[in-house]
Design a protein around this motif. Sequence first.
Motif, PDB file in Angstrom:
ATOM      1  N   SER B 206      23.188   8.773  21.526  1.00 11.52           N
ATOM      2  CA  SER B 206      24.301   9.666  21.269  1.00 11.52           C
ATOM      3  C   SER B 206      24.107  10.251  19.877  1.00 11.52           C
ATOM      4  CB  SER B 206      25.336   9.120  21.616  1.00 11.52           C
ATOM      5  OG  SER B 206      25.836   8.005  20.419  1.00 11.52           O
ATOM      6  N   ASN B 207      23.767   9.627  18.804  1.00  8.26           N
ATOM      7  CA  ASN B 207      23.403  10.312  17.621  1.00  8.26           C
ATOM      8  C   ASN B 207      22.606  11.533  17.701  1.00  8.26           C
ATOM      9  OD1 ASN B 207      25.026   8.419  16.291  1.00  8.26           O
ATOM     10  ND2 ASN B 207      23.703   8.034  14.517  1.00  8.26           N
ATOM     11  N   ASN B 208      21.658  11.483  18.481  1.00  5.48           N
ATOM     12  CA  ASN B 208      20.464  12.375  18.670  1.00  5.48           C
ATOM     13  C   ASN B 208      21.376  13.870  19.206  1.00  5.48           C
ATOM     14  OD1 ASN B 208      17.914  13.391  18.400  1.00  5.48           O
ATOM     15  ND2 ASN B 208      17.942  13.401  20.669  1.00  5.48           N
ATOM     16  N   ILE B 209      22.111  13.342  20.302  1.00  3.23           N
ATOM     17  CA  ILE B 209      22.737  14.242  21.329  1.00  3.23           C
ATOM     18  C   ILE B 209      23.778  14.901  20.144  1.00  3.23           C
ATOM     19  CG2 ILE B 209      24.431  14.691  22.994  1.00  3.23           C
ATOM     20  CD1 ILE B 209      21.613  14.092  24.160  1.00  3.23           C
ATOM     21  N   ALA B 210      24.310  14.504  19.252  1.00  2.00           N
ATOM     22  CA  ALA B 210      25.448  14.846  18.513  1.00  2.00           C
ATOM     23  C   ALA B 210      24.604  16.052  17.711  1.00  2.00           C
ATOM     24  CB  ALA B 210      25.966  13.836  17.687  1.00  2.00           C
ATOM     25  N   LYS B 211      23.170  15.759  17.487  1.00  2.00           N
ATOM     26  CA  LYS B 211      22.565  16.698  16.425  1.00  2.00           C
ATOM     27  C   LYS B 211      22.218  17.908  17.436  1.00  2.00           C
ATOM     28  CE  LYS B 211      20.395  13.652  13.153  1.00  2.00           C
ATOM     29  NZ  LYS B 211      19.423  12.405  13.564  1.00  2.00           N
ATOM     30  N   VAL B 212      21.882  17.574  18.617  1.00  2.91           N
ATOM     31  CA  VAL B 212      21.593  18.512  19.615  1.00  2.91           C
ATOM     32  C   VAL B 212      22.587  19.525  19.517  1.00  2.91           C
ATOM     33  CG1 VAL B 212      21.226  18.886  22.177  1.00  2.91           C
ATOM     34  CG2 VAL B 212      19.577  17.315  21.101  1.00  2.91           C
ATOM     35  N   PHE B 213      23.841  19.196  19.479  1.00  3.18           N
ATOM     36  CA  PHE B 213      24.878  19.870  19.753  1.00  3.18           C
ATOM     37  C   PHE B 213      25.565  20.667  18.387  1.00  3.18           C
ATOM     38  CE2 PHE B 213      25.580  18.259  24.058  1.00  3.18           C
ATOM     39  CZ  PHE B 213      26.087  19.447  24.600  1.00  3.18           C
ATOM     40  N   GLY B 214      24.526  20.360  17.242  1.00  2.00           N
ATOM     41  CA  GLY B 214      24.847  20.999  16.144  1.00  2.00           C
ATOM     42  C   GLY B 214      25.841  20.142  14.894  1.00  2.00           C
ATOM     43  N   TYR B 215      26.153  18.715  15.488  1.00  2.00           N
ATOM     44  CA  TYR B 215      26.921  18.156  14.440  1.00  2.00           C
ATOM     45  C   TYR B 215      26.016  17.931  13.221  1.00  2.00           C
ATOM     46  CZ  TYR B 215      29.913  14.447  12.456  1.00  2.00           C
ATOM     47  OH  TYR B 215      30.533  13.657  11.908  1.00  2.00           O
ATOM     48  N   ASP B 216      26.450  18.213  11.993  1.00  2.00           N
ATOM     49  CA  ASP B 216      26.117  18.323  10.784  1.00  2.00           C
ATOM     50  C   ASP B 216      26.301  16.835   9.994  1.00  2.00           C
ATOM     51  OD1 ASP B 216      25.169  18.519   8.004  1.00  2.00           O
ATOM     52  OD2 ASP B 216      26.573  20.193   7.553  1.00  2.00           O
ATOM     53  N   PHE B 217      25.310  15.983  10.056  1.00  2.00           N
ATOM     54  CA  PHE B 217      25.179  14.622   9.546  1.00  2.00           C
ATOM     55  C   PHE B 217      25.546  14.624   8.012  1.00  2.00           C
ATOM     56  CE2 PHE B 217      24.149  13.452  13.595  1.00  2.00           C
ATOM     57  CZ  PHE B 217      24.695  12.004  13.709  1.00  2.00           C
ATOM     58  N   ASN B 218      24.984  15.758   7.251  1.00  2.00           N
ATOM     59  CA  ASN B 218      25.220  15.995   5.815  1.00  2.00           C
ATOM     60  C   ASN B 218      26.574  16.049   5.560  1.00  2.00           C
ATOM     61  OD1 ASN B 218      23.975  16.190   3.321  1.00  2.00           O
ATOM     62  ND2 ASN B 218      24.288  18.570   3.421  1.00  2.00           N
ATOM     63  N   HIS B 219      27.350  16.635   6.311  1.00  2.00           N
ATOM     64  CA  HIS B 219      28.873  16.654   6.217  1.00  2.00           C
ATOM     65  C   HIS B 219      29.648  15.826   7.094  1.00  2.00           C
ATOM     66  CE1 HIS B 219      27.356  20.490   4.216  1.00  2.00           C
ATOM     67  NE2 HIS B 219      28.023  19.947   3.435  1.00  2.00           N
ATOM     68  N   GLY B 220      29.052  14.716   7.748  1.00  2.00           N
ATOM     69  CA  GLY B 220      29.695  13.613   8.636  1.00  2.00           C
ATOM     70  C   GLY B 220      29.229  12.614   8.995  1.00  2.00           C
ATOM     71  N   ARG B 221      29.556  11.870   9.586  1.00  2.00           N
ATOM     72  CA  ARG B 221      28.903  10.722  10.152  1.00  2.00           C
ATOM     73  C   ARG B 221      29.635  10.034  11.440  1.00  2.00           C
ATOM     74  NH1 ARG B 221      28.614   6.191   6.387  1.00  2.00           N
ATOM     75  NH2 ARG B 221      28.899   4.795   7.994  1.00  2.00           N
ATOM     76  N   ILE B 222      28.912   9.055  11.976  1.00  2.00           N
ATOM     77  CA  ILE B 222      29.373   8.537  13.151  1.00  2.00           C
ATOM     78  C   ILE B 222      29.564   7.072  13.218  1.00  2.00           C
ATOM     79  CG2 ILE B 222      28.957   8.179  15.768  1.00  2.00           C
ATOM     80  CD1 ILE B 222      27.526  10.913  15.846  1.00  2.00           C
ATOM     81  N   ASP B 223      30.595   6.397  13.623  1.00  2.00           N
ATOM     82  CA  ASP B 223      30.666   5.110  13.360  1.00  2.00           C
ATOM     83  C   ASP B 223      31.439   4.606  14.650  1.00  2.00           C
ATOM     84  OD1 ASP B 223      30.528   3.934  10.517  1.00  2.00           O
ATOM     85  OD2 ASP B 223      31.313   6.223  10.350  1.00  2.00           O
ATOM     86  N   LYS B 224      31.536   3.317  15.023  1.00  2.00           N
ATOM     87  CA  LYS B 224      31.875   2.778  16.128  1.00  2.00           C
ATOM     88  C   LYS B 224      33.785   2.562  15.994  1.00  2.00           C
ATOM     89  CE  LYS B 224      29.142  -0.664  17.374  1.00  2.00           C
ATOM     90  NZ  LYS B 224      28.655  -1.798  18.117  1.00  2.00           N
TER      91      LYS B 224
END
Lengths: 492, 492
Positions: B206-224
Amino acid sequence: MAVYDDLMGFQRETEALAQVAGRLGWDQETVMPRGAVEQRAEEMGAMESVLHARRTDPRVGDWLAGLEGEELDAVGAANLRHIRRSYDRATKVPADLAAQLARVTSRAQGIWAEARANDDVAHFLPILTEVVALRREEAAALADGGSLYDALLDGYEPDATSADIAAMFDRMRPRLVALRERVMGSERSPAGLTGRFDADTQLALSNNIAKVFGYDFNHGRIDKAVHPFSSGSGHDVRITTRVDEADPFNCLYSTIHEVGHACYEQGIDDAHLLTPLGAGVSMGVHESQSRIYENQLGRSQAFTGYLFNQMQDRFGHAGAADAQAFYAAVNRVHSGYIRTEADEVHYNLHIMMRFDLERALISGDLDVADLEAAWNSRFEADFGVAVDRPSNGVLQDVHWSVGLFGYFPTYSLGNVYAGCLNKALRADLPDLDGQLAEGDTSGATGWLRQNLQQYGGLYTPVEVVTKACGQAPTEAPLLDYLDAKFGALYGV
Amino acid sequence: MAVYDDLMGFQRETEALAQVAGRLGWDQETVMPRGAVEQRAEEMGAMESVLHARRTDPRVGDWLAGLEGEELDAVGAANLRHIRRSYDRATKVPADLAAQLARVTSRAQGIWAEARANDDVAHFLPILTEVVALRREEAAALADGGSLYDALLDGYEPDATSADIAAMFDRMRPRLVALRERVMGSERSPAGLTGRFDADTQLALSNNIAKVFGYDFNHGRIDKAVHPFSSGSGHDVRITTRVDEADPFNCLYSTIHEVGHACYEQGIDDAHLLTPLGAGVSMGVHESQSRIYENQLGRSQAFTGYLFNQMQDRFGHAGAADAQAFYAAVNRVHSGYIRTEADEVHYNLHIMMRFDLERALISGDLDVADLEAAWNSRFEADFGVAVDRPSNGVLQDVHWSVGLFGYFPTYSLGNVYAGCLNKALRADLPDLDGQLAEGDTSGATGWLRQNLQQYGGLYTPVEVVTKACGQAPTEAPLLDYLDAKFGALYGV
């Protein structure tokens, strides 16, 4: 008393906002996305501006004036003492100067980091000159004609004076130098640990050691960060640690150190939550807790015996032949450049040097342009080694870049107070070493909580240490402890 | 213009503080130690009190008055529109009422959680009665004699009216019901996924899919977190997700949904950072982004083909025989009780029901005491199944407990807007499915950023959707899309 209640209601909200600002700092050092730096600076600036406005709010002055001469109980009187102190300090400094200091030190920290990375002192000196000038200006506003340096010191250690600290250092120095010379001349030269230590296992072990020292994970958490720190008061006190697979002591002892700070905050009586009494009373007393957890307890022969077994269980080896070699490795004395890596024998010599240099900078006796030369010659004189590069010398500490003049001596006060507390604790708990050898710190940490931590800001720093120890603090117990411990370890 | 600059300088600090308060919410749901709940409530309360004071600050009123009749450019005019709106809404509600609402809804949320856990409606009704009464009082203060419900709705979807939404639902309902009946009567009954899906692998995917959809981890993060959400604007936009090893779609599609929200915030022009234009313009437009990412893109046959291969690679199986069966499983239609688990055919029927019930509560036509019965009979009529227990019925959503009346219809507006945007997007990008089949969403997400996301609050909700689509939004494209997609999937 309606006036007191109004003041405390307002203050409680201020304390809550200060916790929020602190947590923002935690977030920045642990979980913040890298690209959020600039936005975060604005967020922090907005919080600081809100806090500054509240600390200088004229209503606070009116409430304080309205309470002049009122009879309050001990808690009420202590609250007023803290609020008045904060109000006086905040209102004495012109808002423009405070804002300029915030801007310049924020910029200076970045420039210092670049300078240190490139060993480029010249890159740092212009902004350091600005920082020193602004802090001198601030000190003049605070000092009412008194010592500039003491006005700054008072911000970290209420009631301390540089004259007292200088006198204490004069008494400490000969015994520390003599001990250092005996140890460095000893034929014993203990080895460091050998082998590698899996990072995740280190973290699991240090989490467990945190629990052993009484850290309450229901009111805290441990994360990784570049620099270990403790943050927050009351019911949310978080610490950070770091891991080096070649050096497990880095993770373990920085964790124990921060656990000492955190347990102080967690140990304060809940009645003081979100009041001026609900946080550690000074930097020196705070450091006494981190130091006694780390050194007098954590680096004791008894506790290192327990730790040796723990490491053998977890890693399959402890990096040393036996518990005695492990104890010697934990307490190895060496003439290093870096204060934060210094052993107990050298640590205070690092502080004395910084204390003298920063006093001279603030008094105007030392020019920033001459700081590096002064550092290098003093270091060689005190440590017998020439500084090889600025990042191992004058550029090693972040403190001066962010304007922390007057802060360094609180580290030594912490060591001195830890020495006093250790002596009193051991007098009250004759079987302490037996407990520590079993990995049971509850006797020690319970004693510290009962005799010091619970009071938070209720007493002044010297009062609370005096109360815990049954006598006013002096440097003698620390020096006696060092002589005995390192004399035995090095056979000198 | 000095007045405008003063206003915007003040507003910028307010926006920064609002970001801090939002991040405190993120912290609470992700990393906060459990024992910090009570202290955190005080911290949040203090932040809210600071924000409320700033939003109702008389200087804002003076600045706004001073700018009356001034000619401003489009950005300036839009900023003033947002600030005036916020100031008017904040100043119309008496401070006592606002504080009481905050206290009661905070308490109500806890009581609702207990009631849901115990399927005990009676436990919840007394406090819900209080919440409804207070929100009605607030609505009356806001409504200037107009519709109470619309005054609340306007807080989430500026310019929307319940009359327009009711008319839209009246047009949508027959086609949705007809489609539902065709699908439920179909002989096709696609299976769900089978097998288990390792939690860590799900998170990595799902982290990878987030990247696929253009989510920018330099300005965000994913947690549970227990409930997935997106929080923050500008350079720090964080999302959360959750994992169920039996149901990987839970993690994957809630991630894509939140990524849609987050990409909207991340996609806003940097020029609007920390201004009223620097956040999504309404809940409905926000939901249009999460929905189009999740449904029209993420649940398309083309993209599920890509996802099927990804899952085979990562888990060794995708839980379905082939890509077609996988696509059918992703889009399986079933008459479930729970709104958040509803498929695209049923989702808006859930909303219509809540919209009617909450309008009746706010108008006074429905008494809280009769809510459960009204819910149950409406549910059985619309979904053909009797509610088996309150946690699957009237107690399932948190919204009403925290006073969110007028919020539910924005979910359907989001679906409707997503339908319009999908139609316009596909007209502009004829090869969209070819791109999605390769796991390339950049055409679609670039189009959305260019045509909608970048504007933030510059236009009104309807304006920005109209601008992106070249025509005013209607429900027709969504219904056409649903008929085509589910008609083909179910052969009806």
